[in-house]
Design a protein around this motif. Structure first.
Motif, PDB file in Angstrom:
ATOM      1  N   GLN A 107       0.811  -1.331   0.003  1.00  0.00           N
ATOM      2  CA  GLN A 107       0.059  -0.013  -0.109  1.00  0.00           C
ATOM      3  C   GLN A 107       0.828   1.267   0.025  1.00  0.00           C
ATOM      4  O   GLN A 107       0.495   2.286  -0.412  1.00  0.00           O
ATOM      5  CB  GLN A 107      -0.879   0.058   1.068  1.00  0.00           C
ATOM      6  N   GLU A 108       1.974   1.101   0.305  1.00  0.00           N
ATOM      7  CA  GLU A 108       2.963   2.461   0.450  1.00  0.00           C
ATOM      8  C   GLU A 108       3.073   2.862  -0.915  1.00  0.00           C
ATOM      9  O   GLU A 108       3.167   4.051  -1.087  1.00  0.00           O
ATOM     10  CB  GLU A 108       4.315   1.975   1.173  1.00  0.00           C
ATOM     11  N   ARG A 109       3.652   1.972  -1.901  1.00  0.00           N
ATOM     12  CA  ARG A 109       3.945   2.351  -3.153  1.00  0.00           C
ATOM     13  C   ARG A 109       2.703   2.592  -3.980  1.00  0.00           C
ATOM     14  O   ARG A 109       2.499   3.322  -4.941  1.00  0.00           O
ATOM     15  CB  ARG A 109       4.710   1.255  -3.709  1.00  0.00           C
ATOM     16  N   LEU A 110       1.480   1.980  -3.635  1.00  0.00           N
ATOM     17  CA  LEU A 110       0.324   2.509  -4.350  1.00  0.00           C
ATOM     18  C   LEU A 110      -0.045   3.825  -3.926  1.00  0.00           C
ATOM     19  O   LEU A 110      -0.749   4.309  -4.630  1.00  0.00           O
ATOM     20  CB  LEU A 110      -0.926   1.376  -4.154  1.00  0.00           C
ATOM     21  N   LEU A 111      -0.095   4.220  -2.643  1.00  0.00           N
ATOM     22  CA  LEU A 111      -0.508   5.391  -1.956  1.00  0.00           C
ATOM     23  C   LEU A 111       0.042   6.519  -2.610  1.00  0.00           C
ATOM     24  O   LEU A 111      -0.201   7.793  -2.404  1.00  0.00           O
ATOM     25  CB  LEU A 111      -1.105   5.546  -0.917  1.00  0.00           C
ATOM     26  N   SER A 112       1.704   6.203  -2.556  1.00  0.00           N
ATOM     27  CA  SER A 112       2.441   7.495  -2.603  1.00  0.00           C
ATOM     28  C   SER A 112       2.300   8.393  -3.887  1.00  0.00           C
ATOM     29  O   SER A 112       2.458   7.540  -5.142  1.00  0.00           O
ATOM     30  CB  SER A 112       4.099   7.265  -2.339  1.00  0.00           C
ATOM     31  N   PRO A 113       2.212   9.565  -4.099  1.00  0.00           N
ATOM     32  CA  PRO A 113       2.038  10.087  -5.378  1.00  0.00           C
ATOM     33  C   PRO A 113       3.208  10.257  -6.074  1.00  0.00           C
ATOM     34  O   PRO A 113       3.447  10.165  -7.462  1.00  0.00           O
ATOM     35  CB  PRO A 113       1.782  11.655  -4.911  1.00  0.00           C
ATOM     36  N   ARG A 114       4.474  10.073  -5.438  1.00  0.00           N
ATOM     37  CA  ARG A 114       5.954  10.139  -6.274  1.00  0.00           C
ATOM     38  C   ARG A 114       6.464   8.994  -5.330  1.00  0.00           C
ATOM     39  O   ARG A 114       6.788   9.176  -4.042  1.00  0.00           O
ATOM     40  CB  ARG A 114       6.645  11.175  -6.177  1.00  0.00           C
ATOM     41  N   THR A 115       7.165   8.129  -6.108  1.00  0.00           N
ATOM     42  CA  THR A 115       8.081   7.057  -5.441  1.00  0.00           C
ATOM     43  C   THR A 115       9.669   6.849  -6.386  1.00  0.00           C
ATOM     44  O   THR A 115       9.660   7.052  -7.429  1.00  0.00           O
ATOM     45  CB  THR A 115       7.570   5.579  -5.267  1.00  0.00           C
ATOM     46  N   LEU A 116      10.665   6.946  -5.417  1.00  0.00           N
ATOM     47  CA  LEU A 116      11.969   6.807  -6.054  1.00  0.00           C
ATOM     48  C   LEU A 116      12.526   5.323  -5.824  1.00  0.00           C
ATOM     49  O   LEU A 116      12.684   5.275  -4.424  1.00  0.00           O
ATOM     50  CB  LEU A 116      12.914   7.973  -5.828  1.00  0.00           C
ATOM     51  N   TYR A 117      12.519   4.539  -6.525  1.00  0.00           N
ATOM     52  CA  TYR A 117      12.961   3.307  -6.142  1.00  0.00           C
ATOM     53  C   TYR A 117      14.616   3.136  -6.554  1.00  0.00           C
ATOM     54  O   TYR A 117      15.256   3.607  -7.232  1.00  0.00           O
ATOM     55  CB  TYR A 117      12.377   2.079  -7.055  1.00  0.00           C
ATOM     56  N   PHE A 118      15.149   2.729  -5.139  1.00  0.00           N
ATOM     57  CA  PHE A 118      16.814   2.362  -5.385  1.00  0.00           C
ATOM     58  C   PHE A 118      17.002   0.911  -5.507  1.00  0.00           C
ATOM     59  O   PHE A 118      16.863   0.152  -4.546  1.00  0.00           O
ATOM     60  CB  PHE A 118      17.280   2.769  -3.670  1.00  0.00           C
ATOM     61  N   SER A 119      17.190   0.312  -6.748  1.00  0.00           N
ATOM     62  CA  SER A 119      17.259  -0.934  -7.060  1.00  0.00           C
ATOM     63  C   SER A 119      19.016  -1.260  -7.048  1.00  0.00           C
ATOM     64  O   SER A 119      19.711  -0.330  -6.810  1.00  0.00           O
ATOM     65  CB  SER A 119      16.963  -1.200  -8.350  1.00  0.00           C
ATOM     66  N   ARG A 120      19.242  -2.410  -7.199  1.00  0.00           N
ATOM     67  CA  ARG A 120      20.463  -2.988  -7.235  1.00  0.00           C
ATOM     68  C   ARG A 120      21.273  -2.339  -8.587  1.00  0.00           C
ATOM     69  O   ARG A 120      22.704  -2.707  -8.584  1.00  0.00           O
ATOM     70  CB  ARG A 120      20.859  -4.411  -7.332  1.00  0.00           C
ATOM     71  N   ILE A 121      20.582  -1.876  -9.519  1.00  0.00           N
ATOM     72  CA  ILE A 121      21.276  -1.569 -10.932  1.00  0.00           C
ATOM     73  C   ILE A 121      21.183   0.062 -11.002  1.00  0.00           C
ATOM     74  O   ILE A 121      22.213   0.665 -11.471  1.00  0.00           O
ATOM     75  CB  ILE A 121      20.544  -2.283 -12.019  1.00  0.00           C
ATOM     76  N   GLU A 122      20.055   0.697 -10.957  1.00  0.00           N
ATOM     77  CA  GLU A 122      19.898   2.011 -10.908  1.00  0.00           C
ATOM     78  C   GLU A 122      18.575   2.481 -10.273  1.00  0.00           C
ATOM     79  O   GLU A 122      18.134   1.974  -9.564  1.00  0.00           O
ATOM     80  CB  GLU A 122      19.605   2.098 -12.382  1.00  0.00           C
ATOM     81  N   LEU A 123      18.435   3.879 -10.566  1.00  0.00           N
ATOM     82  CA  LEU A 123      17.174   4.676  -9.695  1.00  0.00           C
ATOM     83  C   LEU A 123      16.011   4.396 -10.722  1.00  0.00           C
ATOM     84  O   LEU A 123      16.305   4.574 -11.933  1.00  0.00           O
ATOM     85  CB  LEU A 123      17.594   6.049  -9.416  1.00  0.00           C
ATOM     86  N   VAL A 124      14.725   4.312 -10.252  1.00  0.00           N
ATOM     87  CA  VAL A 124      13.628   4.298 -11.008  1.00  0.00           C
ATOM     88  C   VAL A 124      12.646   5.201 -10.465  1.00  0.00           C
ATOM     89  O   VAL A 124      12.427   5.161  -9.311  1.00  0.00           O
ATOM     90  CB  VAL A 124      13.088   2.963 -10.993  1.00  0.00           C
ATOM     91  N   TRP A 125      12.199   6.112 -11.316  1.00  0.00           N
ATOM     92  CA  TRP A 125      11.013   6.918 -10.740  1.00  0.00           C
ATOM     93  C   TRP A 125       9.704   6.410 -11.115  1.00  0.00           C
ATOM     94  O   TRP A 125       9.280   5.857 -12.332  1.00  0.00           O
ATOM     95  CB  TRP A 125      11.438   8.321 -11.630  1.00  0.00           C
ATOM     96  N   SER A 126       8.825   6.786 -10.282  1.00  0.00           N
ATOM     97  CA  SER A 126       7.489   6.162 -10.589  1.00  0.00           C
ATOM     98  C   SER A 126       6.336   7.545  -9.985  1.00  0.00           C
ATOM     99  O   SER A 126       6.446   7.473  -8.707  1.00  0.00           O
ATOM    100  CB  SER A 126       6.997   4.930 -10.126  1.00  0.00           C
TER     101      SER A 126
END
Length: 614
Positions: free
Chosen positions: A331-350
């Protein structure tokens, strides 16, 4: 790693003659042997693997070579770009060999920073946030909302300290929120408790004492130019099992119940959510540094070739990161208007209107905020399917505590409620009760949600027997499922009552025709044709919920639609007070089986009765 590799012999193993997009499997032992015998190409490949792959993860027997762009005749070809698929691992290595003048035009090579905390990564994150604020309608739901507590990461301009700020203090309403995996309980070395609250609020707490993920989140928030950060274990009072008195325990539990109910608002109103996607626990950290192999090779003609290798940019792997498997993070990623994912390869913006990754490639729509923001989804004809689809995805996640099964989804339910305008009943909705109630488990045999150690935290839906009522999908650990066509034709005067009672909200009163059948009879037995029984759990296991072979089952007739009969299987656990538990769903297809089953036809001569499910 930069090393000069001198020219040498090239073995027949390297004369691959691989057509475009074809592959070959080569034994790792043969590669190593060839490298030891002096083959420069095999030596380069072997050096790349050793540079990139952690020694603890080198449990593979062979590798695969895939040509990305053109036919390959030899590993010494200039402008070659291939991928190494290491078997028995989750690693793919991108291998690029180019002449110096073609370094930035090499086919297939993705040139992104090797660290997610690099200056380039920070600049990319700032650009994404600024662009979203300027061009998108992803603003928070309420500009007046303030979490009960946040962390001031600029406390006294002292980089060594941060401070817990209470709501009654004045602070900016723009805050970041952290979404992460807790990991093992003993890894959470620093947390807010009844005993540390006053100290953290007045004197602050030392940044160096924080788990690595928290330290990284503090650093990143500061680098982005923001002052406030929300982290659950530092902004919600936690239990201290060694020091808490009974009063302390009650205070912590009360704070948890109150604040966990606000999780929806915390993430829904965050300016940006930082998602520690790759970490399995709070010690792993937010950032990741990737090993990149860089070799200079001298060719027989005297010219130099440059070899670059790194883990392949694989966007499909992000949804399989540890964070995506956690119930609270759903629910944290569904409800957040903006999320910055820190993956093992790169950053991902959603965000609600866009999704991008650092390498600039196309990414799959793995997230759902865009769907949730579309109000037409919640029209009368579609809201049921939307809810069921979300619960199926939620069922793929896990939580450390069984008592969180509903708590980790109730924030999402609160978000949907104003749009759906329905009464929420332990994971079901009153206006679509029968559609929601007719759930089954994907395996056919789930497991009752129960937690014994530490003592479970009871919730408003808990009875003396179970954490959640048996009529809710939350009572079963597993993935809930629903039929494509939900039967809506009720028979025998079946009605659903929900009588709200602050003391016993787990009770649900149903009325309908009830037929008694023994467990030894079809469809519950394995013999004879009586339809299909989908048990909620294994009713034959000894212990709470066990039902003997000679026990009596109650079939509550629910639906007869186009010759498809549906009943709910119930078991009476308290004859004096007529309390029942749901144990499964029974289906019967008259077109397939022909003769109607007794567990249905016997009801034709019976009067409806009222039962109470717990």
């Amino acid at each position: 790693m930069e090393t000069e590799m001198h020219s040498g012999t090239e073995c027949q193993l390297c004369k691959l003659n691989i057509p475009r997009l074809d592959s070959r499997s080569l034994p790792m032992s043969l590669l190593l042997q060839s490298a030891e015998e002096g083959c420069r190409s095999c030596g380069t490949l072997e050096a790349c693997i050793r540079t990139i792959v952690d020694p603890k993860r080198r449990h593979f027997d062979c590798y695969y070579l895939i040509s990305n762009n053109t036919a390959v005749t030899s590993l010494s070809d200039p402008l070659i770009c291939i991928s190494l698929y290491l078997s028995y691992t989750d690693i793919k290595v991108q291998f690029c060999q180019v002449q110096e003048t073609y370094r930035h035009a090499s086919p297939g090579w993705v040139d992104v920073p090797d660290q997610t905390d690099s200056d380039e990564s920070l600049a990319w994150a700032k650009e994404r946030l600024e662009s979203c604020i300027k061009h998108h309608n992803c603003s928070t739901a309420s500009h007046s909302y303030c979490p009960t507590r946040v962390l001031d990461v600029s406390f006294g301009n002292d980089p060594d300290y941060i401070r817990v700020v209470d709501k009654n203090e004045t602070y900016s309403r723009q805050y970041f929120a952290l979404s992460h995996c807790w990991g093992k309980p003993d890894e959470m070395t620093t947390k807010l408790t009844v005993h540390t609250h006053e100290e953290y609020r007045t004197r602050g707490l030392v940044v160096e004492s924080l788990p690595q993920t928290f330290k990284d989140a503090v650093q990143f928030t500061r680098n982005m130019g923001y002052q406030y950060l929300w982290i659950d274990s530092l902004c919600i009072i936690q239990r201290d099992y060694e020091k808490d008195s009974n009063d302390d325990k009650s205070m912590a539990e009360e704070d948890w119940k109150r604040e966990s109910g606000k999780m929806c608002s915390v993430y829904q109103n965050s300016h940006l959510t930082l998602a520690a996607a790759w970490g399995r626990g709070c010690r792993d950290g937010l950032f990741y540094r990737q090993n990149i192999a860089k070799f200079q090779r001298t060719m027989p003609n005297g010219f130099s070739n440059f070899v670059f290798a790194r883990e392949t940019m694989d966007h499909d792997r992000l949804p399989y990161s540890p964070l995506f498997k956690r119930s609270w993070a759903f629910q944290e990623r569904l409800l957040s208007p903006r999320t910055l994912y820190f993956s093992r390869i790169e950053l991902v913006w959603s965000c609600k209107m866009d999704a991008k990754c650092q390498c600039g490639g196309d990414i799959l729509s793995f997230d759902v905020p865009k769907v949730l923001s579309q109000e037409h989804i919640f029209q009368e004809s579609n809201h049921i399917k939307v809810w069921h689809d979300l619960l199926i995805k939620y069922g793929l996640t896990t939580s450390s505590h069984g008592c969180d099964r509903l708590a980790a989804i109730e924030g999402l339910a609160k978000y949907l409620n104003p749009q759906m305008k329905r009464v929420y009943l332990a994971g079901l909705w009153q206006d679509s009760f029968w559609e929601d109630f007719m759930w089954t488990t994907s395996s056919g045999y789930g497991e009752r949600t129960e937690q014994t150690e530490p003592p479970p935290v009871k919730n408003k839906w808990s009875s003396d027997r179970w954490l959640f009522p048996t009529w809710s999908w939350a009572s079963i650990i597993g993935i809930p499922e629903w039929q494509d066509k939900i039967a809506r034709v009720l028979v025998g005067g079946v009605m659903a009552y929900y009588e709200w009672n602050a003391d016993t909200p787990y009770k649900l009163h149903l009325e309908g025709v009830v037929v008694l059948v023994r467990v030894s009879e079809p469809p519950f037995s394995t013999f004879g044709k009586g339809g299909e029984f989908y048990p909620d759990y294994d009713i034959s296991l000894e212990g709470k919920g066990f039902i003997g072979r000679e026990a009596t089952i109650h079939c509550l007739r629910v639906s007869n639609q186009d010759g498809r009969l549906i009943s709910v299987a119930l078991h009476c656990v308290d004859e004096t007070n007529q309390l029942y538990e749901r144990i499964g769903i029974v289906y019967f297809d008259t077109e397939y089986y022909g003769v109607l089953p007794r567990w249905w036809t016997d009801g034709d001569r019976l009067e409806p009765m009222r039962v109470c499910l717990i």
